[in-house]
Structures are given as C-alpha cells and as structure tokens.
Design a protein around this motif. Structure first.
Motif, PDB file in Angstrom:
ATOM      1  N   ASN A 187       0.830  -1.402   0.030  1.00  0.00           N
ATOM      2  CA  ASN A 187      -0.143   0.106  -0.019  1.00  0.00           C
ATOM      3  C   ASN A 187       0.822   1.335  -0.048  1.00  0.00           C
ATOM      4  OD1 ASN A 187      -2.954  -0.585   0.302  1.00  0.00           O
ATOM      5  ND2 ASN A 187      -2.245  -1.758   1.912  1.00  0.00           N
ATOM      6  N   ASP A 188       2.033   1.367   0.704  1.00  0.00           N
ATOM      7  CA  ASP A 188       3.018   2.293   0.929  1.00  0.00           C
ATOM      8  C   ASP A 188       3.836   2.598  -0.363  1.00  0.00           C
ATOM      9  OD1 ASP A 188       1.977   3.166   3.502  1.00  0.00           O
ATOM     10  OD2 ASP A 188       3.217   1.413   4.247  1.00  0.00           O
ATOM     11  N   LEU A 189       3.817   1.488  -1.205  1.00  0.00           N
ATOM     12  CA  LEU A 189       4.826   1.533  -2.313  1.00  0.00           C
ATOM     13  C   LEU A 189       4.133   1.927  -3.529  1.00  0.00           C
ATOM     14  CD1 LEU A 189       6.879  -1.774  -1.854  1.00  0.00           C
ATOM     15  CD2 LEU A 189       7.719   0.731  -1.841  1.00  0.00           C
ATOM     16  N   ARG A 190       2.676   2.057  -3.427  1.00  0.00           N
ATOM     17  CA  ARG A 190       2.179   2.709  -4.600  1.00  0.00           C
ATOM     18  C   ARG A 190       2.749   4.072  -4.681  1.00  0.00           C
ATOM     19  NH1 ARG A 190      -4.161   2.255  -3.093  1.00  0.00           N
ATOM     20  NH2 ARG A 190      -2.984   2.885  -0.936  1.00  0.00           N
ATOM     21  N   VAL A 191       2.948   4.491  -6.257  1.00  0.00           N
ATOM     22  CA  VAL A 191       3.673   5.386  -6.385  1.00  0.00           C
ATOM     23  C   VAL A 191       3.030   6.731  -5.786  1.00  0.00           C
ATOM     24  CG1 VAL A 191       4.241   6.980  -8.649  1.00  0.00           C
ATOM     25  CG2 VAL A 191       4.476   4.455  -8.952  1.00  0.00           C
ATOM     26  N   ASN A 192       2.041   6.941  -5.946  1.00  0.00           N
ATOM     27  CA  ASN A 192       1.421   8.148  -5.341  1.00  0.00           C
ATOM     28  C   ASN A 192       1.319   8.360  -3.928  1.00  0.00           C
ATOM     29  OD1 ASN A 192       0.953   9.580  -7.700  1.00  0.00           O
ATOM     30  ND2 ASN A 192      -1.597   8.833  -7.824  1.00  0.00           N
ATOM     31  N   SER A 193       1.195   7.089  -3.284  1.00  0.00           N
ATOM     32  CA  SER A 193       1.367   6.917  -1.703  1.00  0.00           C
ATOM     33  C   SER A 193       2.817   7.090  -1.244  1.00  0.00           C
ATOM     34  CB  SER A 193       1.014   5.706  -1.381  1.00  0.00           C
ATOM     35  OG  SER A 193      -0.364   5.245  -1.677  1.00  0.00           O
ATOM     36  N   ALA A 194       3.674   6.576  -1.957  1.00  0.00           N
ATOM     37  CA  ALA A 194       4.984   6.695  -1.469  1.00  0.00           C
ATOM     38  C   ALA A 194       5.464   8.251  -1.707  1.00  0.00           C
ATOM     39  CB  ALA A 194       6.189   5.734  -2.433  1.00  0.00           C
ATOM     40  N   ARG A 195       5.104   8.801  -2.628  1.00  0.00           N
ATOM     41  CA  ARG A 195       5.703  10.171  -2.986  1.00  0.00           C
ATOM     42  C   ARG A 195       5.015  11.147  -2.021  1.00  0.00           C
ATOM     43  NH1 ARG A 195       8.768  11.554  -7.136  1.00  0.00           N
ATOM     44  NH2 ARG A 195       9.673  10.008  -8.287  1.00  0.00           N
ATOM     45  N   GLN A 196       4.033  10.727  -1.268  1.00  0.00           N
ATOM     46  CA  GLN A 196       3.267  11.452  -0.315  1.00  0.00           C
ATOM     47  C   GLN A 196       3.840  11.282   1.230  1.00  0.00           C
ATOM     48  OE1 GLN A 196      -0.896  11.136  -0.881  1.00  0.00           O
ATOM     49  NE2 GLN A 196      -0.806  11.981  -3.109  1.00  0.00           N
ATOM     50  N   LEU A 197       4.427  10.384   1.214  1.00  0.00           N
ATOM     51  CA  LEU A 197       4.908  10.036   2.635  1.00  0.00           C
ATOM     52  C   LEU A 197       6.244  10.450   3.033  1.00  0.00           C
ATOM     53  CD1 LEU A 197       4.259   8.116   4.992  1.00  0.00           C
ATOM     54  CD2 LEU A 197       5.787   6.435   3.998  1.00  0.00           C
ATOM     55  N   ALA A 198       6.018  11.535   4.070  1.00  0.00           N
ATOM     56  CA  ALA A 198       7.456  12.192   4.350  1.00  0.00           C
ATOM     57  C   ALA A 198       8.188  12.899   3.093  1.00  0.00           C
ATOM     58  CB  ALA A 198       8.196  11.260   5.267  1.00  0.00           C
ATOM     59  N   ALA A 199       7.236  13.376   2.197  1.00  0.00           N
ATOM     60  CA  ALA A 199       8.046  13.887   0.980  1.00  0.00           C
ATOM     61  C   ALA A 199       8.871  15.128   1.217  1.00  0.00           C
ATOM     62  CB  ALA A 199       7.159  14.158   0.072  1.00  0.00           C
ATOM     63  N   PHE A 200       8.889  15.704   2.299  1.00  0.00           N
ATOM     64  CA  PHE A 200       9.707  17.033   2.457  1.00  0.00           C
ATOM     65  C   PHE A 200      10.231  17.379   3.928  1.00  0.00           C
ATOM     66  CE2 PHE A 200       6.444  17.850  -0.844  1.00  0.00           C
ATOM     67  CZ  PHE A 200       7.350  18.239  -1.936  1.00  0.00           C
ATOM     68  N   PRO A 201      11.122  16.197   4.276  1.00  0.00           N
ATOM     69  CA  PRO A 201      11.741  16.056   5.507  1.00  0.00           C
ATOM     70  C   PRO A 201      12.320  17.458   5.858  1.00  0.00           C
ATOM     71  CG  PRO A 201      12.949  14.734   4.289  1.00  0.00           C
ATOM     72  CD  PRO A 201      11.695  15.270   3.395  1.00  0.00           C
ATOM     73  N   ASP A 202      12.207  17.999   6.928  1.00  0.00           N
ATOM     74  CA  ASP A 202      12.888  19.181   7.643  1.00  0.00           C
ATOM     75  C   ASP A 202      14.295  18.833   7.744  1.00  0.00           C
ATOM     76  OD1 ASP A 202      10.532  20.675   7.827  1.00  0.00           O
ATOM     77  OD2 ASP A 202      10.173  19.986   9.724  1.00  0.00           O
ATOM     78  N   ASP A 203      14.838  17.409   8.278  1.00  0.00           N
ATOM     79  CA  ASP A 203      16.103  17.468   8.314  1.00  0.00           C
ATOM     80  C   ASP A 203      16.800  17.323   6.872  1.00  0.00           C
ATOM     81  OD1 ASP A 203      18.529  16.424   9.324  1.00  0.00           O
ATOM     82  OD2 ASP A 203      17.608  15.260  10.763  1.00  0.00           O
ATOM     83  N   ARG A 204      17.949  18.037   6.832  1.00  0.00           N
ATOM     84  CA  ARG A 204      18.561  18.192   5.743  1.00  0.00           C
ATOM     85  C   ARG A 204      19.640  17.014   5.297  1.00  0.00           C
ATOM     86  NH1 ARG A 204      17.912  23.508   3.639  1.00  0.00           N
ATOM     87  NH2 ARG A 204      20.180  23.432   2.521  1.00  0.00           N
ATOM     88  N   VAL A 205      19.205  15.770   5.437  1.00  0.00           N
ATOM     89  CA  VAL A 205      20.092  14.719   5.365  1.00  0.00           C
ATOM     90  C   VAL A 205      20.391  14.410   4.064  1.00  0.00           C
ATOM     91  CG1 VAL A 205      20.549  12.266   5.798  1.00  0.00           C
ATOM     92  CG2 VAL A 205      19.654  13.675   7.744  1.00  0.00           C
ATOM     93  N   PRO A 206      21.700  14.171   3.261  1.00  0.00           N
ATOM     94  CA  PRO A 206      21.765  13.838   2.078  1.00  0.00           C
ATOM     95  C   PRO A 206      21.468  12.608   1.766  1.00  0.00           C
ATOM     96  CG  PRO A 206      23.738  15.156   3.120  1.00  0.00           C
ATOM     97  CD  PRO A 206      22.715  14.806   4.066  1.00  0.00           C
ATOM     98  N   ARG A 207      20.486  12.387   0.540  1.00  0.00           N
ATOM     99  CA  ARG A 207      20.494  11.144   0.321  1.00  0.00           C
ATOM    100  C   ARG A 207      21.160  10.713  -0.899  1.00  0.00           C
ATOM    101  NH1 ARG A 207      15.677   9.484   2.321  1.00  0.00           N
ATOM    102  NH2 ARG A 207      16.485   7.555   2.166  1.00  0.00           N
ATOM    103  N   LEU A 208      22.248   9.622  -0.694  1.00  0.00           N
ATOM    104  CA  LEU A 208      23.052   9.613  -1.861  1.00  0.00           C
ATOM    105  C   LEU A 208      22.730   8.344  -2.383  1.00  0.00           C
ATOM    106  CD1 LEU A 208      26.566  10.499  -0.237  1.00  0.00           C
ATOM    107  CD2 LEU A 208      25.033  11.925  -1.489  1.00  0.00           C
ATOM    108  N   ARG A 209      22.341   8.240  -3.801  1.00  0.00           N
ATOM    109  CA  ARG A 209      21.594   7.274  -4.878  1.00  0.00           C
ATOM    110  C   ARG A 209      22.500   6.243  -5.727  1.00  0.00           C
ATOM    111  NH1 ARG A 209      16.923   7.817  -2.138  1.00  0.00           N
ATOM    112  NH2 ARG A 209      15.801   6.925  -4.006  1.00  0.00           N
ATOM    113  N   PHE A 210      22.224   5.051  -5.580  1.00  0.00           N
ATOM    114  CA  PHE A 210      22.975   4.377  -6.194  1.00  0.00           C
ATOM    115  C   PHE A 210      22.273   3.225  -6.941  1.00  0.00           C
ATOM    116  CE2 PHE A 210      25.316   5.368  -2.343  1.00  0.00           C
ATOM    117  CZ  PHE A 210      26.519   5.835  -2.858  1.00  0.00           C
ATOM    118  N   VAL A 211      22.061   3.286  -8.149  1.00  0.00           N
ATOM    119  CA  VAL A 211      21.076   2.851  -8.992  1.00  0.00           C
ATOM    120  C   VAL A 211      21.710   1.661 -10.203  1.00  0.00           C
ATOM    121  CG1 VAL A 211      19.486   3.504 -10.983  1.00  0.00           C
ATOM    122  CG2 VAL A 211      20.124   5.133  -9.044  1.00  0.00           C
TER     123      VAL A 211
END
Length: 349
Positions: A187-211
């Motif tokens: 349920n949380d992995l659905r695209v719209n649901s995932a993108r709305q869950l904590a989408a703009f965290p106040d904490d400025r932690v860098p999320r370094l991505r590996f793809v």
C-alpha cells in the motif's frame, strides 16, 4: 592462554570498529520482503530475516540494523513496533552522537525517509537526544514508489484486469498473486502514496543514490515500469527524481552504461536526493550483493555529507569505437571487478 584470549577479544572489537563508514557507525534499513506477506513473521523471525537480507555484503560492516516485517504499514506497526524501539536504543547508546550513516535498500529508502522526517521530534518528546544522521546511502531506492505495487494492489482488490504478462510479472516479483488481506507495505509502495509519505523532511540529510538497470526477471517486469528500471524500481524512483517520468538515466549527460551523450534524465530531484553511481548491468537485488556485474559509471563522482565530509569516486573517460562511430564513456575505476556495494564502502573509507 589468557593473553591469547585477550588478543582475540581485542581483534573482535577492532573488527567491529572497522565496520564504520568514514568513521561513522552504519545503520541498515532493509527493503520489501515479498514472502513476509504470506508468512507474516514476528519477533525473532523478523530479526533473522533482516540478518539474512544483508548477509552478502553489508551485514558484517554495520553497527545497527532496523528490521521490519513487510506485512505491516510504514506509518503503522513498522514505525511503532520496529523503528521506534530501535531509535530509542540508538539514542540511549549514543550510536549517532558523533554522526552515523544509514544504508538502505529498496523500500528501506522510504522507511528511512520516514525516520529522517520524524526521529528528532519523537526522541525529543521522549526526553532523548535526536540522532545525528550525516548521510544515507540508498541502493535501488523505492522512495518514489513502485508501479508494480500499484498493479499488485489493483489486482488483489479486483480493480484491474489481469492478463498473462501481468500475472507473470507480479508472480515473479512477489512469488504469488496477493489477496486483499495480504498486501501490507505494498500500500505504501504505490507511486502516489510513496511520494506523499514524508516527502519534504525538515532534516537536511543528503540521500546519496546508487542505481542499477538490470533485471532478475529476464525483462518480464520491465514492460510495466517507465524508462530504465532494475527489474523492480523505475529510474524516477531510484534516482530520486522529483516527478514521475520515463527517464533513461539519473543524469542528462551520462547514460546508464556510461556513454557521454544527451540522454533523458531528471531535471530536478526530491529534497536532498543526489544520484551518484549507475550501472546498466546491476539488477535490484545485485545492488547489495558482493559480486561485480558490470562496469559502473557516475552521475556525480562526489557527494557531501550533512557535516561537509565527502564521498568521492575516481573516474576516467575513454574513447570506444572507431572513427566517426566512436563515443566517449565514463567509468568508475576498478568497477569491472568490484561490486557496487564494495565500491561505495571502499570510497567511504
């Protein structure tokens, strides 16, 4: 004999200390485990599953794991029964007092974002010190949602037609066609649901991505995913793009295979999301295993932690092909014989 025992203990303690990345303790947050939907693990089995998930490379290089069962929801029991107790323990132990690095895979990216958005307030309200998270290394991140989850939930609820190709894709990914009562974190992995869950965290932690852009499923799932994908997650999610689109790379000037050319990539990213390494040959599960699958390129060769420390990869450009048919490619040094995870670990140390 006593001296030998003392030396053995000292060696074990030294080994634990060396598990750190850049001198920071490592916290692992694993991803979706499809078999959990049917087995519904609890207690020690959740811990065992978490240990097995990371066994190939990261388990023995980490200080803490946050294990969670996939039959639950992120903002529900995953947070209350599995994440919150571990955050309290880490705060009391001072695990992140001088900084720590989270390492996530797949849905662990979404769980980590929820942690980053909430941990400081939760711990302060409990009279505890918030965690000092200086960076997160996100492998095959599903924080932008998974189109296969939308399809699986629709099929489970009877809201979509299911043909042979879709049945095969979902069965290969989940090992089953889920029932309406057996969906959990899908349920949380659905695209719209995932993108709305904590989408703009106040904490400025860098999320370094590996793809990655390979597949464990012989391409059977790729037809249901936009753009390049790793067999489970589309590049818009794993790259950390701010919008859903059919992207072929995390960069607009470097292709997944390292070719230096104009390519369809995101023009903007989710807050504090920074794509780093990419490879055409790594599938979703390959990203955290200890096996070299293909050459690796860099969307960005340098990334910064919250406190200014950096993660740096050595790259070189080379010409391939003949005459007017030649092209230039960017390659991460030693990537032809070093796994994606090992490259990240070595660069960070």
């Amino acid at each position: 004999m006593k001296k030998s025992i003392i030396l053995l203990i000292a060696g074990l303690l030294s080994g634990a200390t060396q598990a750190a990345v850049s001198g920071y303790p490592v916290v692992l947050v694993h991803g979706f485990q499809p078999d959990n939907l049917a087995s519904r693990p609890t207690g020690n089995q959740v811990t065992t599953n978490g240990a097995e998930y990371w066994a190939q490379y990261w388990r023995d290089r980490a200080d803490v794991r946050i294990d969670w069962p996939s039959q639950e929801r992120v903002a529900g029991k995953i947070a209350s029964d599995y994440v919150w107790p571990k955050l309290q323990q880490m705060s009391r132990n001072g695990t992140c007092a001088s900084g720590c690095i989270f390492v996530s895979h797949s849905t662990g990216d979404l769980v980590t974002r929820y942690i980053i958005d909430n941990q400081a307030l939760w711990l302060q309200n409990a009279g505890l010190q918030p965690l000092n998270i200086v960076a997160s290394f996100d492998f095959a991140g599903a924080g932008g949602g998974v189109e296969l989850a939308d399809l699986a939930v629709n099929v489970a609820s009877g809201g979509g037609l299911i043909d042979g190709a879709l049945r095969l894709a979902i069965s290969l990914w989940l090992g089953q066609i889920p029932s309406p009562s057996n969906i959990g974190v899908l349920n949380d992995l659905r695209v719209n649901s995932a993108r709305q869950l904590a989408a703009f965290p106040d904490d400025r932690v860098p999320r370094l991505r590996f793809v990655g852009a390979g597949s464990d499923f012989l391409g059977a799932t790729g037809g249901f995913l936009p753009g390049e994908d790793d067999g489970v997650v589309a590049s818009h999610s794993s790259c950390g793009a701010s919008s859903v689109a059919s992207f072929n790379s995390c960069s607009r000037s470097v292709a997944m295979d390292g070719k230096l050319a104009s390519v369809s990539g995101p023009s903007s990213f989710m807050p504090y999301h920074y794509p780093m390494l990419m490879s055409e040959g790594y599938s979703h599960s390959d990203m955290i295993n200890n096996s070299a699958k293909d050459e690796i390129t860099a969307a960005n060769s340098r990334g910064s932690y919250l406190n200014g420390d950096t993660l740096q990869f050595n790259t070189y450009d080379e010409k391939r092909g003949w005459w007017i048919f030649s092209s230039r490619y960017r390659v991460v040094s030693n990537s032809n014989n070093t796994s994606m995870s090992a490259l990240v670990y070595q660069a960070a140390n």
